[in-house]
Motif scaffolding. Structure first.
Motif, PDB file in Angstrom:
ATOM      1  N   ARG A  17      32.611  32.263  23.218  1.00 27.60           N
ATOM      2  CA  ARG A  17      31.689  32.783  22.207  1.00 27.60           C
ATOM      3  C   ARG A  17      30.357  33.112  22.854  1.00 27.60           C
ATOM      4  NH1 ARG A  17      27.813  29.222  23.174  1.00 27.60           N
ATOM      5  NH2 ARG A  17      28.113  27.061  22.565  1.00 27.60           N
ATOM      6  N   ALA A  66      26.416  33.055  21.395  1.00 26.25           N
ATOM      7  CA  ALA A  66      25.764  32.485  20.209  1.00 26.25           C
ATOM      8  C   ALA A  66      24.269  32.770  20.213  1.00 26.25           C
ATOM      9  CB  ALA A  66      26.028  30.975  20.187  1.00 26.25           C
ATOM     10  N   PRO A  67      23.897  34.032  20.111  1.00 26.82           N
ATOM     11  CA  PRO A  67      22.469  34.340  20.180  1.00 26.82           C
ATOM     12  C   PRO A  67      21.702  33.904  18.926  1.00 26.82           C
ATOM     13  CG  PRO A  67      23.726  36.330  19.749  1.00 26.82           C
ATOM     14  CD  PRO A  67      24.724  35.243  19.959  1.00 26.82           C
ATOM     15  N   SER A  68      20.455  33.588  19.129  1.00 29.00           N
ATOM     16  CA  SER A  68      19.566  33.309  17.997  1.00 29.00           C
ATOM     17  C   SER A  68      18.859  34.620  17.648  1.00 29.00           C
ATOM     18  CB  SER A  68      18.534  32.261  18.391  1.00 29.00           C
ATOM     19  OG  SER A  68      19.199  31.118  18.865  1.00 29.00           O
ATOM     20  N   TYR A  76      19.960  21.775  15.229  1.00 26.52           N
ATOM     21  CA  TYR A  76      20.576  22.781  16.092  1.00 26.52           C
ATOM     22  C   TYR A  76      21.765  22.261  16.925  1.00 26.52           C
ATOM     23  CZ  TYR A  76      21.334  25.740  20.017  1.00 26.52           C
ATOM     24  OH  TYR A  76      21.951  26.476  20.962  1.00 26.52           O
ATOM     25  N   VAL A  84      25.859  23.474  16.653  1.00 27.03           N
ATOM     26  CA  VAL A  84      26.596  24.045  17.785  1.00 27.03           C
ATOM     27  C   VAL A  84      27.916  23.292  17.976  1.00 27.03           C
ATOM     28  CG1 VAL A  84      26.570  24.336  20.299  1.00 27.03           C
ATOM     29  CG2 VAL A  84      24.523  24.865  18.947  1.00 27.03           C
ATOM     30  N   HIS A 134      20.498  25.031  28.764  1.00 24.77           N
ATOM     31  CA  HIS A 134      21.213  24.173  27.805  1.00 24.77           C
ATOM     32  C   HIS A 134      21.901  22.984  28.466  1.00 24.77           C
ATOM     33  CE1 HIS A 134      20.601  26.540  24.178  1.00 24.77           C
ATOM     34  NE2 HIS A 134      20.717  27.612  24.941  1.00 24.77           N
TER      35      HIS A 134
HETATM   36  N1  GLU Z   1      21.524  29.923  20.567  1.00 27.96           N
HETATM   37  C1  GLU Z   1      21.488  29.542  21.942  1.00 27.96           C
HETATM   38  C2  GLU Z   1      20.623  30.513  22.714  1.00 27.96           C
HETATM   39  O1  GLU Z   1      20.389  31.604  22.235  1.00 27.96           O
HETATM   40  C3  GLU Z   1      22.854  29.493  22.565  1.00 27.96           C
HETATM   41  C4  GLU Z   1      23.420  28.145  22.540  1.00 27.96           C
HETATM   42  C5  GLU Z   1      24.779  27.986  23.155  1.00 27.96           C
HETATM   43  O2  GLU Z   1      25.286  28.939  23.765  1.00 27.96           O
HETATM   44  O3  GLU Z   1      25.317  26.925  23.010  1.00 27.96           O
HETATM   45  O4  GLU Z   1      20.183  30.173  23.776  1.00 27.96           O
END
Ligand code: GLU
Length: 474
Positions: free
Chosen positions: A8, A10-12, A197, A201, A219
């Motif tokens: 996946r 997962a952009p914010s 958050y 996830v 991360h």
């Molecule tokens: N939303 C996170 C970001 O934009 C991604 C988190 C993830 O990939 O687990 O950095």
């Protein structure tokens, strides 16, 4: 590999899809495609204050531009709050999570004391239920948070796809807040509040059966916490790969200072999607010495190995080179289509029968971007403005009569390169001029500049009337 590969991105949605996220998306996509698995788009929009629909639209547009097709999604975390609350309630019931009634003041005092003792500030577990521990009555005035009951001992270890084995001791991790009080939470003892958050996830990766998490190495610190929660939920763990960030040419984190940081700005600037995919893939991944490859090759080669441990550096010169190579190779009709759009966006009228493919063939080898190519092609569709210096240098009284004669001759001849060339040669002979003298003058008047490819080839692609009008303007 027995588990179905599911990755996946997962952009914010708090801004554009920047280059780092685009690269992670590309890696995740290529890895899923390599294994015949699934690629999922998940929008992490729980930061309500900063998330916008415009950013969501731009993320989707950027994914579309790069042709990173997703099999599922976009999922939105804000639409899954019920599910997160359900899991929190389950964890509270099972005792893998608990309510903590520390007030913010109490937490601050706790940290102060720890700092004064020279310790790392952390939650001291005062509301953590343990066998034989008396927790006392919850204060009615405090709306509780929910904390994850992180294991007290042992080590979290994973074999990172990029960084190799990583171990974090559990005593470095305190009990993570997985939900904050919902409004009115204090009065309703059953309320589980707003999930945080890291927790969302985890639930998403679990529910979406993600097998491989590729993400930025900012991360890494979240991963042991997420692994512990997944274990508490009895989930099969994904594999993790933490990709180092992209640095600017000066070695600092890539930022606006270094130029465009959003993918779509490169589209606007005239970079080809295939070049962007090629270039992004090479930022932190390699396949031997291969620098130029297409999407199919990338998919064939991208097995999750050969990901670089050290940060990649953004290099515009190299991107330009990759783009120039892609421009030479791209299907000419596809290129013509791109140019038609680009010229129309400049407000120019591109007639349906304009020989765009021929124009692209003639000029693409000397261009880095489609924007540069459009700069060349614009002369076919709009007026040109030769500079006074060029006019003075090349459109001299000496060539004037030859230009008139050439216009007359070009009004008659068949409109093709060979006939145009013949016409030019006869005018040269009749007026005792050398090729460059006449050709430069024609270029300046017709094309607005003194340097172009061979003039007969350039002229052939013009509408005849346009050439005659520009020659006669002299
Ligand atoms: N939303 C996170 C970001 O934009 C991604 C988190 C993830 O990939 O687990 O950095």
């Amino acid at each position: 590999m027995t588990r179905r590969v599911r990755t996946r991105i997962a952009p914010s949605p708090t801004g554009f899809l920047h280059l780092g996220t685009a690269r992670t998306a590309l890696f995740s996509w290529a890895f899923a495609r390599h294994h015949g698995g699934d690629f999922i788009l998940r929008i992490e929009d729980t930061d309500e204050a900063r998330s916008t629909q415009e950013a969501v639209d731009q993320i989707i547009a950027a994914m579309r531009w790069l042709r990173l097709d997703y099999d599922e999604g976009p999922y939105f975390q804000m639409q899954r709050l019920g599910r997160y609350r359900e899991v929190i309630a389950k964890m509270l019931g099972e005792g893998t999570a608990y309510r903590c009634y520390c007030s913010p003041q109490e937490l601050e005092a706790m940290r102060e004391t720890q700092r004064a003792r020279g310790e790392k500030p952390r939650y001291d577990g005062r509301w953590r239920p343990e066998a034989g521990k008396n927790l006392g009555m919850p204060p009615s005035a405090v709306a509780p948070v929910v904390r994850f009951k992180n294991p007290r001992s042992g080590v979290v270890t994973w074999n990172d796809m990029v960084k190799g084995p990583i171990s974090i001791s559990n005593d470095e991790l305190d009990d993570l807040i997985i939900a904050r009080p919902a409004p009115g939470g204090a009065k309703d003892p059953g309320a589980v509040g707003t999930p945080t958050y890291n927790f969302c996830v985890v639930v998403d990766d679990l529910d979406m059966q993600i097998s491989h998490v590729l993400r930025g190495d900012d991360h890494v610190n979240n991963t042991p916490r997420q692994i512990n929660i997944l274990r508490a939920l009895g989930a099969e763990l994904p594999e993790y790969g933490h990709v180092p960030m992209i640095l600017g040419p000066d070695g600092d984190k890539l930022s606006k200072r270094h130029g465009a940081v959003s993918v779509t700005q490169y589209e606007d600037a005239g970079y080809l999607r295939e070049a962007m995919v090629n270039y992004l893939a090479r930022l932190g991944w390699s396949h031997g010495d291969d620098e130029l490859f297409d999407r199919d090759q990338l998919v064939r080669w991208f097995d999750g190995k050969h990901l670089a441990r050290s940060p990649a550096q953004w290099d515009l010169t190299k991107l330009n080179w990759v783009n120039a190579q892609a421009l030479k190779k791209i299907d000419i009709n596809v290129l013509a289509g791109l140019l038609a759009g680009r010229l129309q966006r400049r407000g120019l009228i591109v007639e349906a029968d304009a020989p765009l493919a021929g124009m692209c063939t003639l000029f693409r080898d000397r261009c880095v971007t489609t924007e540069e190519l459009a700069d060349w092609l614009a002369m076919y569709f709009s007026e040109v403005k030769p500079s006074d210096a060029d006019l003075a240098a090349h459109v001299t009284p000496q060539v004037g009569p030859a230009l008139v004669a050439l216009a007359d001759s070009l009004a008659e001849v068949p409109w093709d390169k060979a006939s145009i060339s013949e016409a030019i040669k006869s005018v040269l002979a009749a007026h005792g001029l050398k090729m460059p003298q006449l050709a430069h003058a024609v270029r300046v008047l017709v094309c607005g500049r003194a340097q172009t490819p061979a003039i007969d080839a350039v002229l052939e692609l013009f509408a005849r009337e346009r050439v005659l009008a520009r020659l006669r303007r002299s």
